[in-house]
Design a protein around this motif. Structure first.
Motif, PDB file in Angstrom:
ATOM      1  N   LEU A 225      58.323  -1.969  95.846  1.00 32.90           N
ATOM      2  CA  LEU A 225      58.750  -1.969  97.188  1.00 32.90           C
ATOM      3  C   LEU A 225      60.083  -2.635  97.068  1.00 32.90           C
ATOM      4  O   LEU A 225      61.087  -2.506  97.964  1.00 32.90           O
ATOM      5  CB  LEU A 225      57.972  -2.188  98.032  1.00 32.90           C
ATOM      6  N   LEU A 226      60.124  -3.505  96.160  1.00 32.91           N
ATOM      7  CA  LEU A 226      61.613  -4.317  96.336  1.00 32.91           C
ATOM      8  C   LEU A 226      62.684  -3.474  95.712  1.00 32.91           C
ATOM      9  O   LEU A 226      63.776  -3.711  95.903  1.00 32.91           O
ATOM     10  CB  LEU A 226      61.508  -5.545  95.195  1.00 32.91           C
ATOM     11  N   THR A 227      62.260  -2.439  94.473  1.00 36.83           N
ATOM     12  CA  THR A 227      63.322  -1.823  93.951  1.00 36.83           C
ATOM     13  C   THR A 227      63.480  -0.579  94.668  1.00 36.83           C
ATOM     14  O   THR A 227      64.689  -0.195  94.812  1.00 36.83           O
ATOM     15  CB  THR A 227      62.765  -1.317  92.716  1.00 36.83           C
TER      16      THR A 227
ATOM     17  N   ILE B 252      60.767  -1.857  86.894  1.00 32.43           N
ATOM     18  CA  ILE B 252      60.434  -2.025  85.412  1.00 32.43           C
ATOM     19  C   ILE B 252      59.599  -2.915  84.960  1.00 32.43           C
ATOM     20  O   ILE B 252      59.294  -3.492  83.663  1.00 32.43           O
ATOM     21  CB  ILE B 252      61.736  -1.854  84.709  1.00 32.43           C
ATOM     22  N   ALA B 253      58.784  -3.648  85.806  1.00 31.78           N
ATOM     23  CA  ALA B 253      57.854  -4.917  85.706  1.00 31.78           C
ATOM     24  C   ALA B 253      58.481  -5.716  84.895  1.00 31.78           C
ATOM     25  O   ALA B 253      57.845  -6.352  84.057  1.00 31.78           O
ATOM     26  CB  ALA B 253      56.503  -4.184  85.194  1.00 31.78           C
ATOM     27  N   CYS B 254      59.811  -6.067  84.939  1.00 31.41           N
ATOM     28  CA  CYS B 254      60.513  -7.225  84.052  1.00 31.41           C
ATOM     29  C   CYS B 254      60.477  -8.443  84.645  1.00 31.41           C
ATOM     30  O   CYS B 254      60.449  -9.667  84.199  1.00 31.41           O
ATOM     31  CB  CYS B 254      62.186  -6.910  84.157  1.00 31.41           C
ATOM     32  N   ASN B 255      60.199  -8.670  86.042  1.00 31.44           N
ATOM     33  CA  ASN B 255      59.830  -9.776  86.688  1.00 31.44           C
ATOM     34  C   ASN B 255      61.358 -10.871  86.667  1.00 31.44           C
ATOM     35  O   ASN B 255      60.997 -12.076  87.268  1.00 31.44           O
ATOM     36  CB  ASN B 255      58.830 -10.743  85.941  1.00 31.44           C
ATOM     37  N   GLN B 256      62.161 -10.509  86.410  1.00 34.06           N
ATOM     38  CA  GLN B 256      63.243 -11.217  86.155  1.00 34.06           C
ATOM     39  C   GLN B 256      63.992 -12.007  87.382  1.00 34.06           C
ATOM     40  O   GLN B 256      64.428 -12.843  87.478  1.00 34.06           O
ATOM     41  CB  GLN B 256      64.421 -10.589  85.279  1.00 34.06           C
ATOM     42  N   ALA B 257      63.989 -10.994  88.497  1.00 32.94           N
ATOM     43  CA  ALA B 257      64.529 -11.406  89.611  1.00 32.94           C
ATOM     44  C   ALA B 257      63.803 -11.550  90.741  1.00 32.94           C
ATOM     45  O   ALA B 257      64.244 -12.187  91.943  1.00 32.94           O
ATOM     46  CB  ALA B 257      65.791 -10.534  89.997  1.00 32.94           C
ATOM     47  N   CYS B 258      62.480 -11.021  90.666  1.00 28.54           N
ATOM     48  CA  CYS B 258      61.760 -11.493  91.746  1.00 28.54           C
ATOM     49  C   CYS B 258      60.680 -12.606  91.559  1.00 28.54           C
ATOM     50  O   CYS B 258      61.187 -13.626  91.937  1.00 28.54           O
ATOM     51  CB  CYS B 258      60.643 -10.256  92.000  1.00 28.54           C
TER      52      CYS B 258
HETATM   53  S1  SF4 Z   1      63.274  -7.609  89.194  1.00 23.72           S
HETATM   54 FE1  SF4 Z   1      62.282  -6.386  87.750  1.00 23.72          FE
HETATM   55  S2  SF4 Z   1      59.990  -6.692  88.184  1.00 23.72           S
HETATM   56 FE2  SF4 Z   1      61.056  -7.473  89.873  1.00 23.72          FE
HETATM   57  S3  SF4 Z   1      61.219  -5.766  91.410  1.00 23.72           S
HETATM   58 FE3  SF4 Z   1      63.075  -5.734  90.297  1.00 23.72          FE
HETATM   59  S4  SF4 Z   1      62.622  -4.288  88.753  1.00 23.72           S
HETATM   60 FE4  SF4 Z   1      60.601  -4.517  89.370  1.00 23.72          FE
END
Ligand code: SF4
Ligand SMILES: Cc1cc2nc3c(=O)[nH]c(=O)nc-3n(C[C@H](O)[C@H](O)[C@H](O)COP(=O)(O)O)c2cc1C
Length: 644
Positions: A322-324, A344-350
């Motif tokens: 839901l963030l995306t 994409i379950a990258c976790n990079q910015a969340c």
């Molecule tokens: S930063 Fe990556 S993991 Fe976090 S919500 Fe965005 S796409 Fe998903």
């Protein structure tokens, strides 16, 4: 149209009626003020998610006492003067069509004195492995006071209009610290055996119940397993779940892990299968009769529907998805699944930002947490705009420009779109990135962007389109270090290997074990190659998100890859051997069939410099300015496209 009947069936929990089974999982945002107040930013962010169609929004973990604060700008519910702001938040969530719950939280030892200004407290005086800080052991008086603090917070939640509370008993925070033999070594009535360890949490539930009344929904979040040596197993959690039901909880929300769990399972990276926690939810559901909420990479509506159909859970919580894309539920209800922009379950910015104590965002959706700044406005003066470069930055720039009403042409030198994202889809477990890239490409096409593939943009070609403005997103070129032998034909670039443009033999040396090098090594190991990777610095995988890095390293270890740090390449010989400098002396490695270079990138801004001389409005974005993370490249692309 896919059938998602179960997802859109209403459900009643205590006095709360929910229109569907989709729940927004609680996520600390760091959008609150320093003293824990609701801010306009938090309201905008949650309004957008409520408007997206979830039945229930669970507002982030909110601290019930100031020594329980886990993040610098976390939301608080520890003082009465916070209630008006919380009320405004609830009203906005309601006005946007969702019910609202709030998660009640105390960090225990999973915080630091730098955040709270005071020594952390815990059931036992054992430092948390993640913070290393020694907590103060709680006295019986502390225990009683904190229970009262949870009850007071619940009273405030009810006064603010929340439809439910969720008590945070998961993820290794204070209540979970009591539950777990990993962190609770007490020998009094709050330790020593599972019933003693459960007591603190159960008493909190009873005290909250006393305050909120009989019908008010109390949800409880637990970690099904902690996945650390000596931590809670699912069998122990099943016992605790039954006790919680007896104590009066109305729903159980089953997550996983604590801060010491390897591989960041709480926010599972792309390496972990979708729906990996469903078996834990099912095991809890088997022993309770209250509704069970499942979570963990369940944002795909078809999968979510399947979980409900299997009877493994009654509701589905979605976090990062839901963030995306806040509109997942609305799109699912319309049956428009292809329109979902997939996380994409990258976790990079969340979660990675949160752990750095920064406000969260989303790599793919820079508008997350910046709803006003990034709101799309139609352009008052539509222009002809050329975007050069079809990587993620160029694609997003083209998409936003087209959404805003500009006429857009996108020029890409290769025969496929995607740039760095196209290479990123190749290593194992990267289907998510492929899906996100697919979404960007289909949006660009849907919006009528004219795409020219296999075209090297020159100033003449760009000028043929008579653009009013040009965005140059030409990315970066890989670096070939000035080392003897690296001009030999057996030396190839990582990018070309990943895209299938260069084949390699069975014995491969990867030069540079940063993010690209490590993922390339992982890709080669998956093909049964014998891989050695060398890295000049101390650390492997710099730039990879911590959880993902852990799983990549596991795969490399299991695949027998040799990783050498503090190692500098000195020469590549014709016989395939390699000279390196390592730990103060020269060494010979190999022989290797190929050397794969992942030794960094250099900005490719030649076209920009040429265009500046002939076109008045030219912008340079992304890696063509300076090689950086995709988060920054996409953010810059969207910002630029918004100002044209
Ligand atoms: S930063 Fe990556 S993991 Fe976090 S919500 Fe965005 S796409 Fe998903
Ligand atoms: C930025 C961020 C903050 C989070 N904060 C909380 C929180 O406040 N309380 C909580 O119980 N879980 C928290 N989580 C975990 C999520 O609620 C959820 O369980 C997790 O992201 C897995 O679900 P997903 O795969 O749908 O994202 C957080 C996750 C993220 C990404």
């Amino acid at each position: 149209m896919p059938r998602l009947d179960r997802l859109f069936q209403p459900i009643t929990i205590g006095a709360m009626h929910l229109p569907n089974r989709l729940v927004m999982a609680p996520m600390v945002t760091n959008y609150a003020s320093e003293d824990g107040q609701v801010t306009p930013r938090l309201i905008d962010y949650l309004s957008a998610r409520a408007a997206g169609g979830v039945g229930l929004v669970v507002v982030e973990a909110s601290y019930v006492r100031s020594d329980g604060r886990g993040f610098v700008n976390q939301l608080g519910i520890h003082r009465d003067d916070l209630v008006p702001g919380l009320h405004q938040l609830v009203d906005t969530i309601h006005a946007n069509g969702a019910k609202a719950a709030i998660q009640l939280f105390h960090a225990g030892r999973q915080t630091t004195s730098a955040i709270t200004g005071i020594q952390p407290i815990a059931p036992s005086p054992t430092p948390d492995p993640a913070t290393g800080q020694l907590p103060r052991e709680m006295t019986l008086a502390d225990i009683e006071q904190i229970q009262l603090d949870f009850a007071d917070a619940a009273r405030r939640a009810r006064a603010a209009g929340f439809d439910a509370v969720e008590i945070h008993g998961a993820h290794g925070y204070l209540i979970a610290q009591f539950f777990s033999p990993f962190s609770n070594h007490r020998t009094d009535e709050y330790g020593a055996g599972i019933h003693g360890r459960a007591r603190f949490g159960l008493e909190i539930v009873r005290r909250v119940r006393d305050v909120v009344g009989p019908d008010y929904p109390i949800h409880f979040r637990i970690s099904g397993e902690e996945c650390v040596p000596g931590g809670l197993s699912i069998d122990q959690t099943r016992i605790i779940a039954s006790l919680l039901e007896e104590a009066g909880v109305n729903a159980l929300h089953v997550s996983v892990g604590n801060y010491a769990t390897p591989g960041r399972l709480i926010t599972a990276p792309m390496d972990i299968d979708r729906g990996f926690l469903v078996p834990l939810a099912r095991k809890i559901k088997d022993v309770v009769s209250v509704p069970v909420i499942a979570v963990g990479r369940l944002e795909n509506p078809l999968l979510a529907e399947q979980v409900l159909a299997m009877g493994a859970a009654d509701l589905i919580a979605i976090g990062r998805g839901l963030l995306t894309d806040p509109e997942i539920p609305n799109k699912a209800r319309r049956g428009d699944l292809d329109a979902i922009f997939p996380c994409i379950a990258c976790n990079q910015a969340c979660i990675a930002y949160l752990m750095e104590q920064r406000p969260i965002s989303c790599l793919l959706n820079p508008g997350c947490g910046n709803e006003r700044e990034f709101a799309l406005m139609k352009s008052a003066r539509p222009k002809r705009v050329v975007v050069v470069g079809g990587g993620p930055g160029g694609l997003e720039a083209a998409r936003i420009l087209a959404e805003r009403g500009h006429t857009v042409q996108l020029i890409e030198e290769h025969t496929r779109l995607g740039g760095e994202f196209a290479t990123a889809t190749v290593p194992p477990k990267k289907e998510e990135i492929a899906a996100a890239l697919g979404w960007m490409i289909s949006e660009v096409r849907r919006l009528g962007v004219q795409v020219l593939l296999g075209t090297v943009a020159t100033p003449e070609i760009v000028q043929q389109s008579h653009p009013d403005a040009v965005i140059v997103a030409t990315g970066a070129r890989p670096v070939r270090p000035p080392v003897t032998g690296l001009d030999r034909p057996e030396v190839v670039f990582a990018r070309d290997v990943l895209l299938g443009r260069s084949a390699v033999g069975g014995r491969v040396l990867v030069v540079g074990a940063g993010a690209v090098g490590l993922e390339t090594a992982e890709f080669l190991v998956a093909q049964q190659k014998k891989v050695t990777a060398i890295e000049m610095t101390e650390t492997f995988g710099t730039g990879l998100e911590e959880g993902h890095r852990y799983w990549v390293m596991e795969t490399l270890r299991a695949g027998g890859a040799v990783l050498l740090n503090r190692t500098t390449l000195e020469a590549f010989e014709a016989n395939g051997t390699v000279h390196v400098y390592r730990e103060g002396r020269g060494e010979i490695l190999g022989p290797f069939d190929n050397v794969v270079l992942a030794a960094g990138y250099r900005p490719n801004d030649t076209l920009y410099q040429q265009l500046r001389a002939c076109i008045p409005e030219v912008y340079l974005i992304g890696d063509a300015v300076k090689p950086r993370s995709a988060t920054e490249a996409i953010r810059e692309a969207v910002r630029t496209a918004r100002k044209i």
